[in-house]
Design a protein around this motif. Sequence first.
Motif: not given
Length: 240
Positions: A19-35
């Motif tokens: 059940d993963v939901s997210f949205s990213l716009e142009k120029g966004d930078f996201v770290f995907l963290a987790g073990p």
Amino acid sequence: MIRVRRLSHSFGADPVLKDVSFSLEKGDFVFLAGPSGAGKTTLLRILYAALPLQTGEAAVAGINLGRLPASRVPLLRRQVGVVFQDFKILPRRSVEQNIALPLEIRGLAPRHIERRVMAVTRALGLQDRIRLKCGELSGGEQQRVAIARAFVVNPKVLLADEPTGNLDPELAYRLMELFKQFQAYGATVLFATHSEDLMRRHPGAYTMRLEKGRITAADWPGAGVFIDGAGRTVHSRQRQ
Ligand SMILES: Nc1ncnc2c1ncn2[C@@H]1O[C@H](COP(=O)(O)OP(=O)(O)O)[C@@H](O)[C@H]1O
Ligand SMILES: [Mg+2]
């Protein structure tokens, strides 16, 4: 630029993303963290159409991944650069040949290829290395070649799977600066890492934490699903 809604994925009977939901716009930078084992690589592979979308919706650079026919996959890959932890470069080919490869696959004119390759090798400080075989380079240099190869196509979206995992911290920070530069050109970057240290190097980035296949924390309004303190699933506002 990346939209994911209620995505779930299983390998056999094992649920790996829930059940993963997210949205990213142009120029966004996201770290995907987790073990390790959280599902980071699986999520990136789905976004790159290396794995089929099983449940939920996802679109990358305007391309819907639901029932994506094989014939449309090259179109997706033209918009998306990918950097893997294990480089996937060709050791017997030169630096120049490795970086030019995605442009040759796309059938660009040699003149254009040369210009793009020169620009990227200079940006990554590889200009003295272009004639060497990749197998003769240090690990850090090989990783720079892998990043150059992702940058050279000017992708709208860059997916990076622990690209600095095998590098010493100094080199990792330098590569981080390159990814930031890439963001400054307008690319959307999704960067998997479990290095808190590295994340501190880019305080302007968003962070999304995956644990056992669920988003357990995220710090921007476009991120969707959380487990609250009482263990309930909470859907936050989706960006339109
Ligand atoms: N091709 C596969 N077949 C079966 N299980 C897999 C496969 N790929 C990953 N897994 C399992 O899915 C889970 C998440 O793996 P992965 O996405 O690689 O996590 P991460 O990148 O966060 O370490 C792990 O339990 C892993 O063993
Ligand atoms: Mg992984």
